[in-house]
Design a protein around this motif. Structure first.
Motif, PDB file in Angstrom:
ATOM      1  N   TRP A 148       0.834  -1.216   0.000  1.00  0.00           N
ATOM      2  CA  TRP A 148       0.000   0.000   0.000  1.00  0.00           C
ATOM      3  C   TRP A 148       0.860   1.255   0.000  1.00  0.00           C
ATOM      4  O   TRP A 148       0.590   2.207  -0.733  1.00  0.00           O
ATOM      5  N   MET A 149       1.925   1.264   0.830  1.00  0.00           N
ATOM      6  CA  MET A 149       2.804   2.426   0.886  1.00  0.00           C
ATOM      7  C   MET A 149       3.486   2.666  -0.465  1.00  0.00           C
ATOM      8  O   MET A 149       3.639   3.807  -0.899  1.00  0.00           O
ATOM      9  N   GLU A 150       3.904   1.606  -1.131  1.00  0.00           N
ATOM     10  CA  GLU A 150       4.561   1.767  -2.434  1.00  0.00           C
ATOM     11  C   GLU A 150       3.621   2.381  -3.449  1.00  0.00           C
ATOM     12  O   GLU A 150       4.041   3.200  -4.287  1.00  0.00           O
ATOM     13  N   LEU A 151       2.339   2.011  -3.383  1.00  0.00           N
ATOM     14  CA  LEU A 151       1.360   2.581  -4.313  1.00  0.00           C
ATOM     15  C   LEU A 151       1.074   4.049  -4.016  1.00  0.00           C
ATOM     16  O   LEU A 151       0.554   4.765  -4.877  1.00  0.00           O
ATOM     17  N   ASN A 152       1.405   4.494  -2.805  1.00  0.00           N
ATOM     18  CA  ASN A 152       1.109   5.879  -2.412  1.00  0.00           C
ATOM     19  C   ASN A 152       2.349   6.754  -2.305  1.00  0.00           C
ATOM     20  O   ASN A 152       2.259   7.899  -1.859  1.00  0.00           O
ATOM     21  N   THR A 153       3.509   6.229  -2.683  1.00  0.00           N
ATOM     22  CA  THR A 153       4.752   7.001  -2.594  1.00  0.00           C
ATOM     23  C   THR A 153       5.150   7.496  -3.974  1.00  0.00           C
ATOM     24  O   THR A 153       5.192   6.708  -4.931  1.00  0.00           O
ATOM     25  N   PRO A 154       5.427   8.778  -4.137  1.00  0.00           N
ATOM     26  CA  PRO A 154       5.784   9.319  -5.457  1.00  0.00           C
ATOM     27  C   PRO A 154       7.050   8.680  -6.021  1.00  0.00           C
ATOM     28  O   PRO A 154       8.000   8.408  -5.293  1.00  0.00           O
ATOM     29  N   VAL A 155       7.024   8.410  -7.310  1.00  0.00           N
ATOM     30  CA  VAL A 155       8.226   7.983  -8.010  1.00  0.00           C
ATOM     31  C   VAL A 155       9.062   9.233  -8.271  1.00  0.00           C
ATOM     32  O   VAL A 155       8.517  10.307  -8.560  1.00  0.00           O
ATOM     33  N   PRO A 156      10.396   9.139  -8.129  1.00  0.00           N
ATOM     34  CA  PRO A 156      11.235  10.325  -8.361  1.00  0.00           C
ATOM     35  C   PRO A 156      10.918  10.996  -9.696  1.00  0.00           C
ATOM     36  O   PRO A 156      10.826  10.339 -10.731  1.00  0.00           O
ATOM     37  N   GLY A 157      10.711  12.298  -9.648  1.00  0.00           N
ATOM     38  CA  GLY A 157      10.423  13.076 -10.850  1.00  0.00           C
ATOM     39  C   GLY A 157       8.952  13.126 -11.204  1.00  0.00           C
ATOM     40  O   GLY A 157       8.570  13.801 -12.171  1.00  0.00           O
ATOM     41  N   GLN A 158       8.108  12.434 -10.455  1.00  0.00           N
ATOM     42  CA  GLN A 158       6.678  12.438 -10.720  1.00  0.00           C
ATOM     43  C   GLN A 158       5.925  12.968  -9.505  1.00  0.00           C
ATOM     44  O   GLN A 158       6.467  13.056  -8.407  1.00  0.00           O
TER      45      GLN A 158
END
Length: 302
Positions: free
Chosen positions: A195-205
């Protein structure tokens, strides 16, 4: 005996005067708390009026929980009542805290219908030291949050703590037991990490579309209003709510985040943390989140 010293009392008459059993007075006398002032010709213990007052003092101190050794130290002048009382206050505070923990554990056992093994585990979790509780939370944080590339999240995690106060309420102890069991569950850790991975911004996005559901309570409040108004999640009015909340955001990404959070039990976890901290948690939102998930699935099928 009384003819020799009519002002003195036998231990039997002292018992009558004070209302205490002879056996108790004899024990106190043997321990030096209420020594006889004289002996009769036959060797019987004799007491005077000051002995009566001394018995009353010993009884008072014993009723307050002082041991007989402490009572004797006070009466002999080796310490003061205030000094002994201060020590006993600290001891009573510790005992009260321990009793609160015991009460909370037993209450949880009764509520869950726990087995002997579960009861033993809950008791151990409830009686962990502050350092041991911190270690459990630190290990949980490391597994769930480490490596997520979000400066704001890292700052939150540095300051993130879940601590029981020195004098927790039974409700806080109960919440800690449940939380400790939860965060030690490998399955929960895996689901929460997803769940946290789905809610954490990807660098540059930017922030993922679904993240706002969990960090902006106004979304839950909006859904609560329309849900309480009788709006069905599969109807056209629900579609308008989704447009208002998410605009042209990727609805599939929003739904993935929402379903991951529901599966992980993120809402339950959030409320447990608030209960352990003694905070007033915002209202239970599981119903609103499930309504929103149904609305997103219905919109995806149209």
């Amino acid at each position: 005996m009384d003819d020799e010293r009519p002002d003195l009392l036998t231990i039997g008459r002292l018992a009558q005067r004070t209302g205490l059993p002879v056996r108790t007075l004899r024990f106190w006398s043997d321990e030096g708390a209420v020594p006889p002032v004289a002996r009769s010709a036959g060797g019987y213990r004799l007491y005077d009026a000051e002995s009566v007052a001394r018995v009353e003092l010993v009884r008072t101190l014993r009723e307050l929980g002082l041991g007989l050794d402490d009572v004797c130290r006070v009466l002999s002048g080796r310490t003061t009542v205030a000094e002994v009382a201060d020590a006993h206050v600290a001891a009573l505070d510790a005992q009260i805290r321990s009793l609160k923990v015991s009460r909370a554990v037993l209450s949880t056992v009764a509520k869950r219908g726990s087995t002997v093994e579960e009861t033993a585990l809950m008791n151990r979790l409830a009686r962990l030291s502050a350092a041991e509780r911190k270690q459990i939370i630190d290990e949980f944080k490391e597994e769930v949050f480490s490596g997520l590339d979000d400066p704001r999240l890292r700052d939150r995690m540095r300051a993130y703590s879940i601590e029981l106060p020195d004098d927790p309420t039974p409700a806080q102890v109960d919440a800690w037991i449940e939380l400790a069991e939860l965060v030690r569950d490998p399955g929960f850790r895996t689901r929460l990490r997803t769940w946290m991975e789905l809610n954490t911004p990807v660098p540059g996005q930017g922030r993922p579309p679904g993240a706002s559901i969990w960090w902006a309570r106004q979304i839950v409040q909006t859904v609560a209003e329309v849900r309480n108004g009788g709006v069905a999640p599969e109807g056209p009015a629900a579609a308008e709510v989704l447009s208002e909340l998410f605009g042209d955001a990727d609805r599939a990404a929003v739904l993935r985040s929402l379903e991951a959070g529901i599966e992980a039990g993120a809402e339950h976890y959030r409320r447990l943390v608030a209960r352990v901290r003694g905070q007033n948690a915002s209202p239970e939102a599981t119903g609103e989140l499930e309504w929103l998930a149904r609305a997103l699935r219905a919109a995806d099928q149209t």
